[in-house]
Each structure stands twice: as structure tokens, then as C-alpha cells.
Design a protein around this motif. Structure first.
Motif, PDB file in Angstrom:
ATOM      1  N   GLY A  22       0.730  -1.455  -0.083  1.00 43.13           N
ATOM      2  CA  GLY A  22       0.179  -0.142  -0.046  1.00 43.13           C
ATOM      3  C   GLY A  22       0.121   1.665  -0.087  1.00 43.13           C
ATOM      4  O   GLY A  22       0.561   2.394  -0.996  1.00 43.13           O
ATOM      5  N   ALA A  23       1.846   0.989   0.952  1.00 41.70           N
ATOM      6  CA  ALA A  23       3.008   2.553   0.671  1.00 41.70           C
ATOM      7  C   ALA A  23       3.570   1.973  -0.861  1.00 41.70           C
ATOM      8  O   ALA A  23       3.547   4.074  -1.055  1.00 41.70           O
ATOM      9  N   ALA A  24       3.825   1.460  -1.541  1.00 39.61           N
ATOM     10  CA  ALA A  24       3.856   1.844  -2.629  1.00 39.61           C
ATOM     11  C   ALA A  24       3.160   2.437  -3.838  1.00 39.61           C
ATOM     12  O   ALA A  24       4.102   3.507  -4.473  1.00 39.61           O
ATOM     13  N   LEU A  25       1.973   2.252  -3.253  1.00 39.47           N
ATOM     14  CA  LEU A  25       1.016   2.983  -4.092  1.00 39.47           C
ATOM     15  C   LEU A  25       1.523   4.027  -3.935  1.00 39.47           C
ATOM     16  O   LEU A  25       0.945   4.686  -4.941  1.00 39.47           O
ATOM     17  N   ASP A  26       0.956   4.250  -2.707  1.00 33.63           N
ATOM     18  CA  ASP A  26       1.206   5.860  -1.866  1.00 33.63           C
ATOM     19  C   ASP A  26       2.460   7.159  -2.870  1.00 33.63           C
ATOM     20  O   ASP A  26       2.499   7.523  -3.408  1.00 33.63           O
ATOM     21  N   GLN A  27       3.155   6.211  -3.082  1.00 37.43           N
ATOM     22  CA  GLN A  27       4.243   6.521  -3.692  1.00 37.43           C
ATOM     23  C   GLN A  27       4.449   6.640  -5.295  1.00 37.43           C
ATOM     24  O   GLN A  27       4.241   7.530  -5.828  1.00 37.43           O
ATOM     25  N   ILE A  28       3.551   6.099  -5.688  1.00 38.33           N
ATOM     26  CA  ILE A  28       2.914   6.039  -7.246  1.00 38.33           C
ATOM     27  C   ILE A  28       1.783   7.994  -7.604  1.00 38.33           C
ATOM     28  O   ILE A  28       1.945   8.409  -8.331  1.00 38.33           O
ATOM     29  N   THR A  49       6.545   2.486 -13.980  1.00 41.02           N
ATOM     30  CA  THR A  49       6.613   1.563 -12.998  1.00 41.02           C
ATOM     31  C   THR A  49       5.863   0.256 -12.861  1.00 41.02           C
ATOM     32  O   THR A  49       4.926   0.674 -12.632  1.00 41.02           O
ATOM     33  N   VAL A  50       6.542  -0.632 -12.311  1.00 40.86           N
ATOM     34  CA  VAL A  50       6.124  -1.949 -12.991  1.00 40.86           C
ATOM     35  C   VAL A  50       5.747  -2.411 -11.419  1.00 40.86           C
ATOM     36  O   VAL A  50       6.541  -3.081 -10.396  1.00 40.86           O
ATOM     37  N   LEU A  51       5.071  -3.156 -10.916  1.00 41.14           N
ATOM     38  CA  LEU A  51       4.941  -4.246  -9.455  1.00 41.14           C
ATOM     39  C   LEU A  51       4.855  -5.690  -9.843  1.00 41.14           C
ATOM     40  O   LEU A  51       3.679  -6.137 -10.847  1.00 41.14           O
ATOM     41  N   SER A  97       5.892  -9.748   1.088  1.00 39.50           N
ATOM     42  CA  SER A  97       4.640 -10.131   0.244  1.00 39.50           C
ATOM     43  C   SER A  97       5.472 -10.998  -1.179  1.00 39.50           C
ATOM     44  O   SER A  97       4.725 -11.767  -1.165  1.00 39.50           O
ATOM     45  N   GLY A  98       6.452 -10.509  -1.297  1.00 39.02           N
ATOM     46  CA  GLY A  98       7.444 -11.251  -2.744  1.00 39.02           C
ATOM     47  C   GLY A  98       7.091  -9.885  -3.797  1.00 39.02           C
ATOM     48  O   GLY A  98       7.732 -10.587  -4.996  1.00 39.02           O
ATOM     49  N   VAL A  99       6.754  -9.119  -3.561  1.00 36.67           N
ATOM     50  CA  VAL A  99       6.035  -8.436  -4.393  1.00 36.67           C
ATOM     51  C   VAL A  99       7.551  -6.993  -4.986  1.00 36.67           C
ATOM     52  O   VAL A  99       7.971  -6.357  -3.942  1.00 36.67           O
ATOM     53  N   ILE A 100       7.419  -6.949  -5.940  1.00 39.76           N
ATOM     54  CA  ILE A 100       9.075  -5.641  -6.684  1.00 39.76           C
ATOM     55  C   ILE A 100       8.918  -5.089  -7.356  1.00 39.76           C
ATOM     56  O   ILE A 100       7.515  -4.717  -8.312  1.00 39.76           O
ATOM     57  N   MET A 101       9.459  -3.725  -6.813  1.00 39.29           N
ATOM     58  CA  MET A 101       8.246  -2.485  -7.586  1.00 39.29           C
ATOM     59  C   MET A 101       9.239  -1.825  -8.005  1.00 39.29           C
ATOM     60  O   MET A 101      10.608  -1.710  -7.422  1.00 39.29           O
TER      61      MET A 101
END
Length: 219
Positions: free
Chosen positions: A46-52, A150-152, A184-188
Motif C-alpha cells: 500500500g505504501a508503494a501505491l502511495d509513492q505512485i 513503474t511495474v509492481l 509479500s514477494g512483490v517487487i516494484m
């Protein structure tokens, strides 16, 4: 100038179709895995989305994604910060039909989408942020209009489905600007275009007879 940024959820094998829910987009032979991102979302993702969404942006959407969003975000409630953002910003829409764009602040890009976006990029204003919109992305890839990706990347394989780099992909080098991984294993990862592909060779300077025969067999 304004930039076009594609911010996309993809599986490890590059599928971007229907990340949010089973009913989102079952087209293309009945895609069976809609909602594949759900169980990977945690505080870090969710914090990664906030960055976007942290910097000013307008949305750039294909018609199918526009319809999905227009049926969801205006009804999500004012306590959802993404809904507040999406409802407020201008939505530029690539649409072939005459159906009205009823979501507030929505504008059609007209019949020549690449030309309209080329002009938009020359003007002043926030970046144009693509969400979803796999068909539109293929058009933009063909015309070299995307300035940043920007790829998640989610740790699963979906096999078939609409892909980020599909039929519109033109060979090109990319430069990694930044990357981050989550529990979670997600990479941005964020990439920008970096010119043409440069090739080289690890072959022997003087190829062996076996290598020469191998090359000949491929002709």
C-alpha cells in the motif's frame, strides 16, 4: 512537458489482466484468475501505491479500464484516499465509441489518440498516469510515447492473459531508475527508455570447425 507514465501490476510472466476482482475483465476466452493481486496487498505494498500517487497526475485510460473505474471509484466513499484523487483529477480517455463519459472531469482523446497525446505532452500540466488499459498501452508502445514504467511484479504465473509488453512492443533498451522489494514477494521497479538495444558477442574470435558447421546447419 508532460510525461506519460505506465504504472502497472503484472505477474512474473507479464500478465496484467484483471488484477482487482474476478468480474473485472474475464474477456479473451474467460480469464480465470481475476483478483490475483488481492492476497499480496499489505502495508508495504500500500505504501508503494502511495509513492505512485504522491505526485500530481491526471489519469490516462483506455475505454475498458475507464468503464471499470467509473463504476467503482465514484462510489468508493470519501474515506478512500485513492477514490478522492481519482474522482478529482482529469481523466483522458481513448475511446472509439460515442457513449458518454459520465465520470466527472473526463475527456475523450478523439479519433487520433497518438496525435492527441503528442500534443498533450507538449503542454503544461501534471504527468499522465496510465492505470490498467492494456490495449491503449500497446498503441503507445508502437508510437514510443511512454516515458516511464513503474511495474509492481507479483510472485505468481498466470499463463494466458493480456500482457503489458504485448503485440505493440518495439525492441528498446530500458534503464532501471529504482527498485524495491516487499515481504509479500512483490517487487516494484521503475524504468525509463534508454535508446536502442546494443548487442555483443561472447563467441570465440576464431570460431571452431564445430561452430562453423552449427551455424551452417541453421541456414
Amino acid at each position: 512537458m508532460r510525461r506519460i507514465i505506465a504504472a502497472t501490476f503484472v505477474s512474473l510472466d507479464g500478465v496484467m489482466q484483471a488484477p482487482g476482482a474476478p468480474e473485472e475483465d474475464p474477456t479473451g476466452g474467460g480469464f480465470q484468475f481475476g483478483g490475483w493481486t488481492f492476497h499480496y496487498f499489505d502495508e508495504a505494498t500500500g505504501a508503494a501505491l502511495d509513492q505512485i500517487f504522491d505526485k500530481p497526475f491526471d489519469l490516462l485510460l483506455g475505454r475498458k479500464t475507464y468503464d471499470i473505474f467509473a463504476a467503482h471509484w465514484p462510489y468508493a466513499g470519501e474515506d478512500d484516499p485513492i477514490a478522492v484523487l481519482f474522482n478529482k483529477v482529469t481523466k483522458y480517455v481513448a475511446t472509439r465509441g460515442d457513449t458518454a463519459l459520465d465520470w466527472n472531469n473526463s475527456r475523450s482523446l478523439g479519433t487520433d489518440v497518438p496525435a492527441a497525446l503528442t500534443e498533450l505532452k507538449k503542454g503544461e500540466g501534471p504527468d499522465l498516469l496510465i492505470q490498467g488499459s492494456s490495449d491503449l498501452i500497446q498503441t503507445l508502445l508502437r508510437h514510443g510515447l511512454i516515458d516511464e514504467y513503474t511495474v509492481l511484479i507479483f510472485p505468481l504465473l498466470l499463463g494466458k492473459g493480456k500482457k503489458l509488453f504485448g503485440e505493440g512492443t518495439v525492441p528498446a533498451a530500458l534503464k532501471l531508475i529504482r527498485s524495491q522489494s516487499f515481504p509479500s514477494g512483490v517487487i516494484m521497479a521503475t524504468y525509463q527508455p534508454a535508446g536502442d538495444i546494443k548487442t555483443g558477442s561472447f563467441a570465440l574470435k576464431d570460431p571452431s570447425e564445430a561452430e562453423l558447421r552449427r551455424r551452417e546447419s541453421l541456414k
